[in-house]
Design a protein around this motif. Structure first.
Motif, PDB file in Angstrom:
ATOM      1  N   GLN A 208      -0.455  32.184   9.985  1.00  0.00           N
ATOM      2  CA  GLN A 208      -0.856  33.405  10.687  1.00  0.00           C
ATOM      3  C   GLN A 208       0.263  33.889  11.611  1.00  0.00           C
ATOM      4  OE1 GLN A 208      -4.847  33.904  12.407  1.00  0.00           O
ATOM      5  NE2 GLN A 208      -3.827  34.336  14.343  1.00  0.00           N
ATOM      6  N   SER A 209       0.892  32.978  12.325  1.00  0.00           N
ATOM      7  CA  SER A 209       1.993  33.344  13.223  1.00  0.00           C
ATOM      8  C   SER A 209       3.138  33.975  12.453  1.00  0.00           C
ATOM      9  CB  SER A 209       2.492  32.120  13.990  1.00  0.00           C
ATOM     10  OG  SER A 209       1.493  31.642  14.850  1.00  0.00           O
ATOM     11  N   ARG A 210       3.438  33.446  11.286  1.00  0.00           N
ATOM     12  CA  ARG A 210       4.507  34.025  10.465  1.00  0.00           C
ATOM     13  C   ARG A 210       4.134  35.437  10.011  1.00  0.00           C
ATOM     14  NH1 ARG A 210       6.782  32.360   4.505  1.00  0.00           N
ATOM     15  NH2 ARG A 210       8.328  34.049   4.452  1.00  0.00           N
ATOM     16  N   ILE A 211       2.899  35.610   9.555  1.00  0.00           N
ATOM     17  CA  ILE A 211       2.448  36.930   9.113  1.00  0.00           C
ATOM     18  C   ILE A 211       2.554  37.928  10.262  1.00  0.00           C
ATOM     19  CG2 ILE A 211       0.414  38.255   8.396  1.00  0.00           C
ATOM     20  CD1 ILE A 211      -0.397  35.696   6.746  1.00  0.00           C
ATOM     21  N   ILE A 212       2.033  37.556  11.416  1.00  0.00           N
ATOM     22  CA  ILE A 212       2.053  38.427  12.598  1.00  0.00           C
ATOM     23  C   ILE A 212       3.490  38.746  12.999  1.00  0.00           C
ATOM     24  CG2 ILE A 212       1.472  38.534  15.066  1.00  0.00           C
ATOM     25  CD1 ILE A 212      -0.972  38.808  13.175  1.00  0.00           C
ATOM     26  N   ARG A 213       4.337  37.737  13.037  1.00  0.00           N
ATOM     27  CA  ARG A 213       5.742  37.913  13.438  1.00  0.00           C
ATOM     28  C   ARG A 213       6.470  38.876  12.487  1.00  0.00           C
ATOM     29  NH1 ARG A 213       6.743  32.937  13.556  1.00  0.00           N
ATOM     30  NH2 ARG A 213       7.540  32.723  11.453  1.00  0.00           N
ATOM     31  N   GLU A 214       6.284  38.691  11.190  1.00  0.00           N
ATOM     32  CA  GLU A 214       7.007  39.522  10.231  1.00  0.00           C
ATOM     33  C   GLU A 214       6.469  40.950  10.183  1.00  0.00           C
ATOM     34  OE1 GLU A 214       8.138  37.755   6.513  1.00  0.00           O
ATOM     35  OE2 GLU A 214       8.427  35.785   7.467  1.00  0.00           O
ATOM     36  N   LEU A 215       5.155  41.113  10.308  1.00  0.00           N
ATOM     37  CA  LEU A 215       4.607  42.464  10.369  1.00  0.00           C
ATOM     38  C   LEU A 215       5.049  43.162  11.655  1.00  0.00           C
ATOM     39  CD1 LEU A 215       0.958  41.951   9.030  1.00  0.00           C
ATOM     40  CD2 LEU A 215       2.919  42.906   7.793  1.00  0.00           C
ATOM     41  N   SER A 216       5.063  42.426  12.770  1.00  0.00           N
ATOM     42  CA  SER A 216       5.477  42.992  14.064  1.00  0.00           C
ATOM     43  C   SER A 216       6.902  43.511  14.027  1.00  0.00           C
ATOM     44  CB  SER A 216       5.375  41.951  15.174  1.00  0.00           C
ATOM     45  OG  SER A 216       4.051  41.612  15.414  1.00  0.00           O
ATOM     46  N   ALA A 217       7.748  42.850  13.282  1.00  0.00           N
ATOM     47  CA  ALA A 217       9.143  43.274  13.184  1.00  0.00           C
ATOM     48  C   ALA A 217       9.281  44.572  12.394  1.00  0.00           C
ATOM     49  CB  ALA A 217       9.982  42.174  12.536  1.00  0.00           C
ATOM     50  N   ALA A 218       8.288  44.900  11.577  1.00  0.00           N
ATOM     51  CA  ALA A 218       8.379  46.069  10.704  1.00  0.00           C
ATOM     52  C   ALA A 218       7.635  47.302  11.223  1.00  0.00           C
ATOM     53  CB  ALA A 218       7.857  45.710   9.307  1.00  0.00           C
ATOM     54  N   PHE A 219       6.513  47.101  11.924  1.00  0.00           N
ATOM     55  CA  PHE A 219       5.710  48.244  12.377  1.00  0.00           C
ATOM     56  C   PHE A 219       4.645  47.783  13.365  1.00  0.00           C
ATOM     57  CE2 PHE A 219       3.957  46.702   8.353  1.00  0.00           C
ATOM     58  CZ  PHE A 219       2.638  46.464   8.683  1.00  0.00           C
ATOM     59  N   LYS A 220       3.961  48.769  13.982  1.00  0.00           N
ATOM     60  CA  LYS A 220       2.869  48.474  14.916  1.00  0.00           C
ATOM     61  C   LYS A 220       1.553  48.395  14.151  1.00  0.00           C
ATOM     62  CE  LYS A 220       5.007  50.549  18.820  1.00  0.00           C
ATOM     63  NZ  LYS A 220       4.989  50.987  20.101  1.00  0.00           N
ATOM     64  N   TYR A 221       0.667  47.561  14.633  1.00  0.00           N
ATOM     65  CA  TYR A 221      -0.646  47.381  14.027  1.00  0.00           C
ATOM     66  C   TYR A 221      -1.588  46.893  15.104  1.00  0.00           C
ATOM     67  CZ  TYR A 221       0.875  42.637  14.328  1.00  0.00           C
ATOM     68  OH  TYR A 221       1.338  41.453  14.826  1.00  0.00           O
ATOM     69  N   CYS A 222      -2.861  46.790  14.774  1.00  0.00           N
ATOM     70  CA  CYS A 222      -3.866  46.242  15.680  1.00  0.00           C
ATOM     71  C   CYS A 222      -4.408  44.963  15.066  1.00  0.00           C
ATOM     72  CB  CYS A 222      -5.009  47.243  15.884  1.00  0.00           C
ATOM     73  SG  CYS A 222      -4.489  48.778  16.652  1.00  0.00           S
ATOM     74  N   HIS A 223      -4.251  43.857  15.778  1.00  0.00           N
ATOM     75  CA  HIS A 223      -4.771  42.567  15.318  1.00  0.00           C
ATOM     76  C   HIS A 223      -6.170  42.413  15.897  1.00  0.00           C
ATOM     77  CE1 HIS A 223      -4.475  37.892  15.423  1.00  0.00           C
ATOM     78  NE2 HIS A 223      -5.218  38.320  14.425  1.00  0.00           N
ATOM     79  N   VAL A 224      -7.168  42.691  15.079  1.00  0.00           N
ATOM     80  CA  VAL A 224      -8.567  42.651  15.509  1.00  0.00           C
ATOM     81  C   VAL A 224      -9.042  41.221  15.697  1.00  0.00           C
ATOM     82  CG1 VAL A 224     -10.920  43.219  14.801  1.00  0.00           C
ATOM     83  CG2 VAL A 224      -9.094  44.903  14.530  1.00  0.00           C
ATOM     84  N   GLY A 225      -8.594  40.301  14.839  1.00  0.00           N
ATOM     85  CA  GLY A 225      -8.997  38.917  14.992  1.00  0.00           C
ATOM     86  C   GLY A 225      -8.946  38.139  13.699  1.00  0.00           C
ATOM     87  N   THR A 226      -9.706  37.027  13.683  1.00  0.00           N
ATOM     88  CA  THR A 226      -9.807  36.193  12.484  1.00  0.00           C
ATOM     89  C   THR A 226     -11.256  35.765  12.305  1.00  0.00           C
ATOM     90  OG1 THR A 226      -9.410  34.144  13.711  1.00  0.00           O
ATOM     91  CG2 THR A 226      -7.478  35.222  12.761  1.00  0.00           C
ATOM     92  N   THR A 227     -11.596  35.463  11.076  1.00  0.00           N
ATOM     93  CA  THR A 227     -12.893  34.859  10.794  1.00  0.00           C
ATOM     94  C   THR A 227     -12.660  33.551  10.048  1.00  0.00           C
ATOM     95  OG1 THR A 227     -13.146  36.069   8.707  1.00  0.00           O
ATOM     96  CG2 THR A 227     -14.137  37.060  10.682  1.00  0.00           C
ATOM     97  N   THR A 228     -13.519  32.591  10.320  1.00  0.00           N
ATOM     98  CA  THR A 228     -13.490  31.313   9.610  1.00  0.00           C
ATOM     99  C   THR A 228     -14.838  31.163   8.935  1.00  0.00           C
ATOM    100  OG1 THR A 228     -12.023  30.369  11.273  1.00  0.00           O
ATOM    101  CG2 THR A 228     -13.193  28.821   9.852  1.00  0.00           C
ATOM    102  N   MET A 229     -14.795  31.075   7.602  1.00  0.00           N
ATOM    103  CA  MET A 229     -16.023  30.960   6.814  1.00  0.00           C
ATOM    104  C   MET A 229     -15.898  29.766   5.877  1.00  0.00           C
ATOM    105  SD  MET A 229     -16.640  35.015   6.218  1.00  0.00           S
ATOM    106  CE  MET A 229     -14.927  35.455   6.067  1.00  0.00           C
ATOM    107  N   ASN A 230     -16.852  29.602   5.018  1.00  0.00           N
ATOM    108  CA  ASN A 230     -16.883  28.482   4.093  1.00  0.00           C
ATOM    109  C   ASN A 230     -15.678  28.529   3.147  1.00  0.00           C
ATOM    110  OD1 ASN A 230     -17.603  26.301   2.531  1.00  0.00           O
ATOM    111  ND2 ASN A 230     -19.245  27.361   1.460  1.00  0.00           N
TER     112      ASN A 230
END
Length: 176
Positions: free
Chosen positions: A100-122
């Motif tokens: 998740q940190s890698r995804i956030i870091r790489e997207l952040s370097a390219a553009f702005k977005y809103c990170h609403v959160g995460t869900t953990t399911m089965n």
């Protein structure tokens, strides 16, 4: 000595002007942030009789700039090492956090977005983001690269959602 005083007196206005300009620049109001600072809260819910957890960024409750980020981007990650509820073990949680940190870091370097959160399911975890539609191709390129390098990265989807209806139930459950 008289010449030194004259020199200092002639330099004083120059120094004082540059300092006042600096003070004026720092005193100017900063533009309002498009995105609020992240503040997460945990929600528990059930899906198909199994316990689930959502970690939701409560700063987006009643967010006024949704129109700037009208495209949902949900990234699904498979949980390989899980407990009886399908939730990740401690070891697996560390691996997910790194991904998740890698995804956030790489997207952040390219553009702005809103990170609403995460869900953990089965058996899965979802990373919930909202982006500007113009950034969809950039996001796809970044996510395709990461997915090709990580077996846990299952999929990602884009959906037009200018009112953020897909996450509305989370925000209804979030207290102020």
């Amino acid at each position: 000595m008289k010449n030194l005083y004259l020199l200092l007196l002639s330099l004083l206005p120059l120094v004082s002007c540059s300092q006042s300009k600096k003070a004026e620049n720092t005193a100017q109001p900063k533009p309002a942030a498009v995105k609020p600072e992240d503040v997460f809260t945990t929600l528990k819910f059930e899906l198909d009789g199994k316990p689930c957890i959502a970690v939701i960024n409560k700063q987006y409750k009643n967010y006024k700039n949704k129109a700037m980020f009208p495209l949902s981007l949900f990234v699904q990650v498979n949980t390989t090492d899980k407990d009886q509820n399908g939730h990740p073990t401690e070891k697996e949680a560390v691996i997910f956090h790194e991904l998740q940190s890698r995804i956030i870091r790489e997207l952040s370097a390219a553009f702005k977005y809103c990170h609403v959160g995460t869900t953990t399911m089965n058996g899965t975890r979802d990373i919930l983001l909202y982006i500007n539609s113009k950034d969809q191709k950039k996001a796809s390129a970044i996510l395709n690269k990461i997915r090709d390098e990580n077996k846990r990265f299952a999929s990602y989807t884009f959906e037009p959602d200018p009112e953020w209806e897909a996450v509305a139930s989370f925000y209804e459950a979030v207290s102020n």
